[in-house]
Design an enzyme around this catalytic site. Structure first.
Site, mmCIF file in Angstrom:
data_model
loop_
_atom_site.group_PDB
_atom_site.id
_atom_site.type_symbol
_atom_site.label_atom_id
_atom_site.label_comp_id
_atom_site.label_asym_id
_atom_site.label_seq_id
_atom_site.Cartn_x
_atom_site.Cartn_y
_atom_site.Cartn_z
ATOM 1 N N GLY A 1 58.003 54.495 66.938
ATOM 2 C CA GLY A 1 58.646 54.363 65.698
ATOM 3 C C GLY A 1 58.149 55.789 64.936
ATOM 4 N N ALA B 1 59.857 58.078 64.263
ATOM 5 C CA ALA B 1 60.490 58.887 62.980
ATOM 6 C C ALA B 1 60.619 58.248 61.886
ATOM 7 C CB ALA B 1 62.010 59.191 63.715
ATOM 8 N N ILE C 1 56.358 55.132 58.115
ATOM 9 C CA ILE C 1 54.575 54.975 58.427
ATOM 10 C C ILE C 1 54.216 56.078 59.308
ATOM 11 C CG2 ILE C 1 53.070 53.326 59.457
ATOM 12 C CD1 ILE C 1 54.907 51.024 58.786
ATOM 13 N N ARG D 1 64.842 33.848 61.897
ATOM 14 C CA ARG D 1 63.158 34.348 62.202
ATOM 15 C C ARG D 1 63.070 34.139 63.816
ATOM 16 N NH1 ARG D 1 58.455 36.040 60.407
ATOM 17 N NH2 ARG D 1 56.505 35.202 61.310
ATOM 18 N N GLN E 1 57.559 47.463 76.079
ATOM 19 C CA GLN E 1 56.444 48.464 76.210
ATOM 20 C C GLN E 1 55.174 47.926 76.650
ATOM 21 O OE1 GLN E 1 56.540 49.577 71.894
ATOM 22 N NE2 GLN E 1 58.540 50.408 71.875
ATOM 23 N N VAL F 1 51.914 47.259 65.033
ATOM 24 C CA VAL F 1 52.031 47.195 63.644
ATOM 25 C C VAL F 1 53.412 46.486 63.446
ATOM 26 C CG1 VAL F 1 52.475 49.058 61.664
ATOM 27 C CG2 VAL F 1 50.604 49.376 63.389
ATOM 28 N N ASN G 1 56.363 44.255 63.051
ATOM 29 C CA ASN G 1 56.428 42.799 62.787
ATOM 30 C C ASN G 1 57.285 42.011 63.694
ATOM 31 O OD1 ASN G 1 54.321 42.634 60.612
ATOM 32 N ND2 ASN G 1 55.799 43.463 59.120
ATOM 33 N N ASP H 1 46.134 44.082 55.131
ATOM 34 C CA ASP H 1 45.732 42.732 54.499
ATOM 35 C C ASP H 1 44.243 42.649 53.748
ATOM 36 O OD1 ASP H 1 48.328 41.577 54.983
ATOM 37 O OD2 ASP H 1 47.630 41.593 57.124
ATOM 38 N N HIS I 1 49.769 38.014 60.058
ATOM 39 C CA HIS I 1 50.282 38.666 59.306
ATOM 40 C C HIS I 1 51.384 38.363 58.675
ATOM 41 C CE1 HIS I 1 50.929 42.257 57.068
ATOM 42 N NE2 HIS I 1 52.009 42.535 57.716
HETATM 43 C C1 LMR Z 1 53.601 44.437 54.565
HETATM 44 O O1 LMR Z 1 52.704 43.640 54.601
HETATM 45 O O2 LMR Z 1 53.614 45.381 53.588
HETATM 46 C C2 LMR Z 1 54.814 44.400 55.530
HETATM 47 O O3 LMR Z 1 54.269 43.754 56.572
HETATM 48 C C3 LMR Z 1 55.820 44.041 54.812
HETATM 49 C C4 LMR Z 1 57.060 43.882 55.608
HETATM 50 O O4 LMR Z 1 57.430 43.059 56.007
HETATM 51 O O5 LMR Z 1 57.405 45.085 56.090
#
Ligand code: LMR
Length: 443
Positions: free
Chosen positions: A106, A108, A111, A193, A207, A224, A226, A254, A282
């Site tokens: 990721g 480009a 983050i 989901r 990966q 990282v 999600n 967090d 998370h």
């Molecule tokens: C965050 O905790 O800010 C991110 O995981 C939120 C998200 O779903 O992009």
């Protein structure tokens, strides 16, 4: 932490189809001597040896050397970018450590755009640690990746010795000692989901396989993208030759958010908050642990006597911080996520301060808390600074904490069933319950 660039997997998935893979793996060898180097014509060579280059003290043009008298064809590199440099040739670089390879997927995305420049500056791995950045993107993002590489070149970071860009994890992950897996697909409108778990799971399975095949055997992997806990589980299951302990899901953001909220309430600066554990996923079931955390070395519950706030207001504010940020900012957290990735790495490569700990999502096998095995779950850890960690044993539990942890554990067990086809656990069965749980950013 969700919306980033997606890399194309090699497998055929019901969701993702990879068209012809772009075999671009441009190798940009960057050096602080750049300004002094003459651009050499591409080196057309024929066999399997390294081309290296000694940079002379007096800033003359480098001399290309063919090791073993053999030559190598590298059609993707050109001119000065084909050259490597002898780090021991100059006083300034003589004492540097051996270069390490760091992959970022990721690359480009937003983050990464914050993260890469911190990595290249030396503020993460130290001022004597040269690095090579291996940037993985999607075919769609390859132009942007080149732009990122150009900005890295233009920054003249002395410690950044190489930049490779590519779309094939089997090429990009070659010999990497760190893999920072940021790229993932965000949940689109109306997407279940379960579908998100499958789409991203395919990427992380691929990966994992690539890391298993070509990365350094002791590579440290930080997921990282999600849903990061389950993605990390999928990744480690597909990389049986790499210790499961080496895989992390990022919950440091967090932890940082929780410290900030406690500091605000207590009216102290956030460096006074320690021993902050995030337990679990998370997601909005994560548990910021105020029972074991300390403010100025004292139990939080002694300093903040509004226990209703701790159980409700505080907990929810951490769980939903990502979503609130999206509401305000219009996009997912990027800068603070990058900072927390840096914090997470530093926690592993520097000794944990006496009496303190940090949170990271790690494999549950052998955990002393009674959490189900074979999950990736955020727990309190300490490190001696060698890249490894131990779980902290002396933590307290009460009914509130146990119940909350159980909820997050149940969520992860349900997620795991949804991706059984990707973890080698048989046929997937996805029942995430009547209330669809969410990522922090989806609130
Ligand atoms: C965050 O905790 O800010 C991110 O995981 C939120 C998200 O779903 O992009």
């Amino acid at each position: 932490m969700a919306m980033t660039e997606l890399s194309t997997p090699k497998t055929t998935s019901p969701f993702l189809h990879s068209s012809s893979r772009l075999s671009l793996s441009s190798k940009l060898h960057l050096s602080n001597q750049f300004r002094h180097l003459q651009l050499l014509p591409p080196l057309h060579t024929t066999s399997n040896s390294k081309i290296s280059c000694s940079v002379s003290q007096n800033n003359q043009a480098p001399v290309a050397v063919q090791e073993n008298g053999l030559a190598k064809t590298k059609k993707e590199c050109y001119g000065v970018f084909c050259l490597t440099y002898d780090l021991k040739a100059e006083e300034e670089t003589k004492s540097w450590k051996k270069m390490i390879n760091i992959a970022v997927s990721g690359a480009a995305g937003m983050i990464s755009n914050h993260l890469l420049f911190k990595l290249a500056s030396g503020s993460v791995f130290g001022p004597d640690q040269p690095i090579a950045l291996k940037l993985l993107g999607s075919e769609r993002s390859i132009q942007a990746l080149e732009g990122v590489a150009m900005e890295l070149e233009d920054s003249l970071f002395p410690l950044l010795r190489e930049v490779d860009i590519g779309t094939d994890p089997y090429e990009v992950f070659q010999d990497v000692e760190w893999a920072l897996l940021i790229g993932a697909k965000p949940r689109g409108p109306g997407m279940e989901r379960a579908a998100l778990l499958d789409i991203n799971g395919q990427i992380f399975a691929e990966q994992g396989k690539a890391l298993n095949a070509v990365a350094s055997p002791n590579v440290k992997v930080l997921v990282v993208g999600n849903p990061c806990n389950t993605n990390a589980l999928i990744c480690l299951k597909n990389a049986p030759n790499i210790p499961a302990k080496n895989f992390h899901a990022l919950t440091r953001l967090d932890e940082n958010r929780a410290k900030c909220q406690l500091a605000l309430k207590a009216g102290v600066f956030y460096d006074k908050v320690s021993n902050m554990t995030i337990w679990g996923n998370h997601s909005t079931t994560q548990v910021p642990d105020f029972l074991n955390a300390r403010i100025n070395g004292r139990p939080v519950k002694e300093v903040i006597t509004d226990h209703k706030w701790l159980e409700e207001g505080f907990t929810e504010s951490v769980q939903k911080r990502g979503g609130l940020l999206i509401q305000k900012w219009g996009r997912s957290s990027a800068a603070s996520t990058a900072v927390s990735i840096v914090d997470a790495i530093k926690s592993l490569v520097t000794p944990t301060p006496e009496g303190d700990w940090f949170s990271t999502g790690v494999y549950t096998n052998g955990n002393p808390y009674g959490i189900a095995k074979d999950l990736v779950f955020s727990m309190p850890c300490r490190s001696t600074g060698d890249g490894d960690y131990e779980l902290v044993k002396d933590v307290e539990f009460d009914d509130y904490l146990r119940n909350r942890i159980a909820k997050s554990e149940a969520e992860l067990l349900a997620e795991k069933k949804c991706v059984a086809h990707l973890t080698g656990d048989g046929i997937a069965f996805c029942d995430l319950g009547p209330v669809d749980t969410m990522l922090p950013g989806e609130v």
